[in-house]
Motif scaffolding. Structure first.
Motif, PDB file in Angstrom:
ATOM      1  N   GLN A 119      11.420 -15.028   2.894  1.00  0.00           N
ATOM      2  CA  GLN A 119      12.397 -14.757   3.952  1.00  0.00           C
ATOM      3  C   GLN A 119      12.078 -13.406   4.585  1.00  0.00           C
ATOM      4  O   GLN A 119      12.730 -12.399   4.333  1.00  0.00           O
ATOM      5  CB  GLN A 119      13.822 -14.775   3.388  1.00  0.00           C
ATOM      6  N   ALA A 120      11.047 -13.389   5.424  1.00  0.00           N
ATOM      7  CA  ALA A 120      10.544 -12.132   5.993  1.00  0.00           C
ATOM      8  C   ALA A 120      11.452 -11.553   7.064  1.00  0.00           C
ATOM      9  O   ALA A 120      11.299 -10.388   7.439  1.00  0.00           O
ATOM     10  CB  ALA A 120       9.147 -12.343   6.567  1.00  0.00           C
ATOM     11  N   ILE A 121      12.390 -12.329   7.590  1.00  0.00           N
ATOM     12  CA  ILE A 121      13.236 -11.877   8.695  1.00  0.00           C
ATOM     13  C   ILE A 121      14.048 -10.642   8.333  1.00  0.00           C
ATOM     14  O   ILE A 121      14.187  -9.714   9.140  1.00  0.00           O
ATOM     15  CB  ILE A 121      14.181 -13.015   9.173  1.00  0.00           C
ATOM     16  N   ALA A 122      14.586 -10.574   7.115  1.00  0.00           N
ATOM     17  CA  ALA A 122      15.433  -9.444   6.741  1.00  0.00           C
ATOM     18  C   ALA A 122      14.611  -8.183   6.543  1.00  0.00           C
ATOM     19  O   ALA A 122      14.911  -7.133   7.107  1.00  0.00           O
ATOM     20  CB  ALA A 122      16.206  -9.772   5.456  1.00  0.00           C
ATOM     21  N   TRP A 123      13.549  -8.295   5.733  1.00  0.00           N
ATOM     22  CA  TRP A 123      12.667  -7.159   5.487  1.00  0.00           C
ATOM     23  C   TRP A 123      11.397  -7.647   4.839  1.00  0.00           C
ATOM     24  O   TRP A 123      11.419  -8.556   4.009  1.00  0.00           O
ATOM     25  CB  TRP A 123      13.333  -6.135   4.575  1.00  0.00           C
ATOM     26  N   HIS A 124      10.286  -7.071   5.248  1.00  0.00           N
ATOM     27  CA  HIS A 124       9.024  -7.319   4.561  1.00  0.00           C
ATOM     28  C   HIS A 124       8.113  -6.126   4.803  1.00  0.00           C
ATOM     29  O   HIS A 124       8.371  -5.297   5.682  1.00  0.00           O
ATOM     30  CB  HIS A 124       8.357  -8.616   5.058  1.00  0.00           C
ATOM     31  N   ARG A 125       7.077  -6.046   4.008  1.00  0.00           N
ATOM     32  CA  ARG A 125       6.070  -5.013   4.223  1.00  0.00           C
ATOM     33  C   ARG A 125       4.767  -5.484   3.597  1.00  0.00           C
ATOM     34  O   ARG A 125       4.769  -6.056   2.501  1.00  0.00           O
ATOM     35  CB  ARG A 125       6.482  -3.680   3.606  1.00  0.00           C
ATOM     36  N   ILE A 126       3.665  -5.237   4.305  1.00  0.00           N
ATOM     37  CA  ILE A 126       2.344  -5.563   3.785  1.00  0.00           C
ATOM     38  C   ILE A 126       1.647  -4.250   3.444  1.00  0.00           C
ATOM     39  O   ILE A 126       1.413  -3.418   4.325  1.00  0.00           O
ATOM     40  CB  ILE A 126       1.503  -6.340   4.824  1.00  0.00           C
ATOM     41  N   ASP A 127       1.373  -4.035   2.168  1.00  0.00           N
ATOM     42  CA  ASP A 127       0.682  -2.830   1.719  1.00  0.00           C
ATOM     43  C   ASP A 127      -0.776  -3.166   1.424  1.00  0.00           C
ATOM     44  O   ASP A 127      -1.071  -4.141   0.722  1.00  0.00           O
ATOM     45  CB  ASP A 127       1.330  -2.271   0.451  1.00  0.00           C
ATOM     46  N   VAL A 128      -1.683  -2.340   1.960  1.00  0.00           N
ATOM     47  CA  VAL A 128      -3.114  -2.522   1.734  1.00  0.00           C
ATOM     48  C   VAL A 128      -3.666  -1.256   1.076  1.00  0.00           C
ATOM     49  O   VAL A 128      -3.490  -0.156   1.590  1.00  0.00           O
ATOM     50  CB  VAL A 128      -3.872  -2.783   3.056  1.00  0.00           C
ATOM     51  N   VAL A 129      -4.284  -1.433  -0.083  1.00  0.00           N
ATOM     52  CA  VAL A 129      -4.911  -0.319  -0.792  1.00  0.00           C
ATOM     53  C   VAL A 129      -6.386  -0.640  -0.964  1.00  0.00           C
ATOM     54  O   VAL A 129      -6.754  -1.581  -1.667  1.00  0.00           O
ATOM     55  CB  VAL A 129      -4.264  -0.082  -2.170  1.00  0.00           C
ATOM     56  N   ASP A 130      -7.249   0.136  -0.296  1.00  0.00           N
ATOM     57  CA  ASP A 130      -8.694  -0.025  -0.408  1.00  0.00           C
ATOM     58  C   ASP A 130      -9.253   1.053  -1.330  1.00  0.00           C
ATOM     59  O   ASP A 130      -8.962   2.243  -1.154  1.00  0.00           O
ATOM     60  CB  ASP A 130      -9.369   0.082   0.963  1.00  0.00           C
ATOM     61  N   SER A 131     -10.051   0.646  -2.307  1.00  0.00           N
ATOM     62  CA  SER A 131     -10.664   1.585  -3.249  1.00  0.00           C
ATOM     63  C   SER A 131     -12.142   1.746  -2.923  1.00  0.00           C
ATOM     64  O   SER A 131     -12.841   0.757  -2.675  1.00  0.00           O
ATOM     65  CB  SER A 131     -10.506   1.080  -4.688  1.00  0.00           C
ATOM     66  N   PHE A 132     -12.614   2.999  -2.935  1.00  0.00           N
ATOM     67  CA  PHE A 132     -14.006   3.296  -2.606  1.00  0.00           C
ATOM     68  C   PHE A 132     -14.608   4.183  -3.688  1.00  0.00           C
ATOM     69  O   PHE A 132     -13.894   4.928  -4.373  1.00  0.00           O
ATOM     70  CB  PHE A 132     -14.112   4.027  -1.260  1.00  0.00           C
ATOM     71  N   GLU A 133     -15.923   4.104  -3.843  1.00  0.00           N
ATOM     72  CA  GLU A 133     -16.625   5.040  -4.702  1.00  0.00           C
ATOM     73  C   GLU A 133     -18.060   5.221  -4.207  1.00  0.00           C
ATOM     74  O   GLU A 133     -18.647   4.297  -3.632  1.00  0.00           O
ATOM     75  CB  GLU A 133     -16.612   4.583  -6.151  1.00  0.00           C
ATOM     76  N   ILE A 134     -18.580   6.431  -4.400  1.00  0.00           N
ATOM     77  CA  ILE A 134     -19.960   6.734  -4.069  1.00  0.00           C
ATOM     78  C   ILE A 134     -20.707   6.977  -5.383  1.00  0.00           C
ATOM     79  O   ILE A 134     -20.254   7.770  -6.225  1.00  0.00           O
ATOM     80  CB  ILE A 134     -20.064   7.980  -3.170  1.00  0.00           C
ATOM     81  N   CYS A 135     -21.820   6.262  -5.556  1.00  0.00           N
ATOM     82  CA  CYS A 135     -22.563   6.352  -6.808  1.00  0.00           C
ATOM     83  C   CYS A 135     -24.015   6.764  -6.552  1.00  0.00           C
ATOM     84  O   CYS A 135     -24.577   6.519  -5.486  1.00  0.00           O
ATOM     85  CB  CYS A 135     -22.566   5.009  -7.538  1.00  0.00           C
TER      86      CYS A 135
END
Length: 390
Positions: free
Chosen positions: A282-298
């Motif tokens: 039921q996205a009408i009342a409230w929703h949120r899309i969280d995106v977490v990208d993880s990076f590393e340099i080796c």
């Protein structure tokens, strides 16, 4: 908070628009509690939809429902709705165990069908229903399983943020508060296909399958709490199911019909990119899309020089807010997922292009997944009714 109040207000009290001469006239089979959200409110703002008639288990109930919601005609039976030449389409919001019979009857009468989820009681019924000869004619009526959440802009935006080929783990979590259900309602009636896997699992499994872009290879585990009182036997009030997918990924789903009053977020998880959609049903009342990208340099030998994460959040109550490829699609921030669904249903009836759809194969596969979970749980798939399509 003001925007939430505004969205919800207009969703339940939408502006009424002038109807076009060729508007689709709907008949409703049953005065179920979901009907206002599923059709009556969305229809008010749609110029090509008229809610024309309703029938219920008794005429008094139908008349009271019609008076409350301004429905012009009351019929004495479901069959009378189907036989009415002035009705173009029907909404089937009946108990799960009656979906198959009345969808078949309506389709054979040439009516378009908006069918509440889950589409039927089990995969055997789904295979028959979605492969009816009537659906292969050039002038075939439209049949849509009403998995409304998959039509909302938030789901389409969420889905655009990852490639199914990269998905390794999906977790969904949903609930209905304990006070919204009772032991004697249809959710706990085995004969008419009750159970939490039917009520909520159909949502979870559908989005899990779409996230992986594949069908599960097996149900690894499914545990439930269910009644054993001799009256409501085999009706689960919660479940936790785990599936394997062709790429080696794991999908998990948990839900309860005895949830707390406070809402609990739902999640999808990914290995290097974690994408979480809060409020996917039921996205009408409230929703949120969280995106977490993880990076590393080796270094060449695998030594990690630097690690960091980048976080972003998105919301999309309308396609304009979704941006990108979705910007030009119609919609208002106060449209419920049911309204977006109705938009696509009308497009398909009018032979127009649709931007989102649930195929017949998709609906069949979803019921197969529900059956897999019930078989693994030991409760067994829900029974078919007495009605035979042949």
């Amino acid at each position: 908070m003001g925007s939430i109040i505004s969205r919800v207000y207009w969703a339940f009290a939408p502006p009424e628009v002038e109807k076009q001469p060729d508007a689709i006239r709907f008949g409703i089979l049953g005065a179920a509690g979901i009907v206002p959200m599923a059709l009556i409110y969305p229809a008010k703002s749609h110029p090509e939809v008229i809610v024309q008639a309703v029938a219920a288990r008794n005429r008094e109930r139908a008349e009271a429902f019609a008076k409350t919601h301004g429905i012009p005609d009351v019929r004495t039976s479901y069959q009378a709705i189907i036989d009415d030449p002035n009705i173009d389409a029907v909404l089937v919001p009946l108990p799960n165990g009656l979906h198959f019979e009345w969808a078949v009857r309506a389709l054979r009468a040439g009516k378009h069908v908006l069918l509440e989820k889950p589409s039927v009681s089990n995969s055997h019924e789904a295979e028959i229903l979605f492969n009816l000869p009537e659906l292969s004619r050039p002038d075939a009526p439209v049949l849509l399983e009403a998995a409304h959440n998959r039509f909302h802009p938030s789901w389409l935006l969420f889905r655009s943020l990852f490639d199914p080929a990269d998905v390794t783990h999906v977790f969904t979590n949903s609930m209905i508060p304990w006070w919204a259900t009772s032991k004697n309602d249809i959710h706990f009636n085995y004969k008419i296909a009750g159970g939490s896997l039917m009520a909520m699992g159909c949502y979870s499994f559908a989005v899990m399958r779409e996230a992986f872009g594949a069908e599960p290879t097996a149900c690894i585990d499914c545990t439930t709490h269910h009644y054993t009182d001799g009256i409501h036997d085999k009706c689960d009030w919660d479940f936790h199911a785990k599936f394997s997918f062709p790429n080696g990924g794991i999908g998990e789903a948990t839900s309860t019909l005895r949830g707390p009053t406070a809402w609990k977020p739902d999640h999808r998880k990914f290995r290097t990119r974690k994408v979480t959609l809060h409020g996917y049903i039921q996205a009408i009342a409230w929703h949120r899309i969280d995106v977490v990208d993880s990076f590393e340099i080796c270094t060449g030998d695998g030594h990690i020089i630097k690690q960091w994460t980048e976080k972003t959040s998105h919301k999309a109550y309308s396609f304009k807010e979704a941006g990108g490829q979705f910007t030009e699609l119609p919609g208002e921030s106060w449209w419920m997922s049911y309204r977006y669904q109705l938009e696509q249903f009308v497009h398909r009836v009018k032979n127009r292009e649709t931007q989102a759809w649930i195929s017949h194969e998709d609906s069949v596969n979803n019921m197969r997944m529900v059956d897999m979970a019930y078989e693994k749980s030991g409760l067994g798939p829900r029974p078919s009714g007495a009605f035979k399509a042949s």
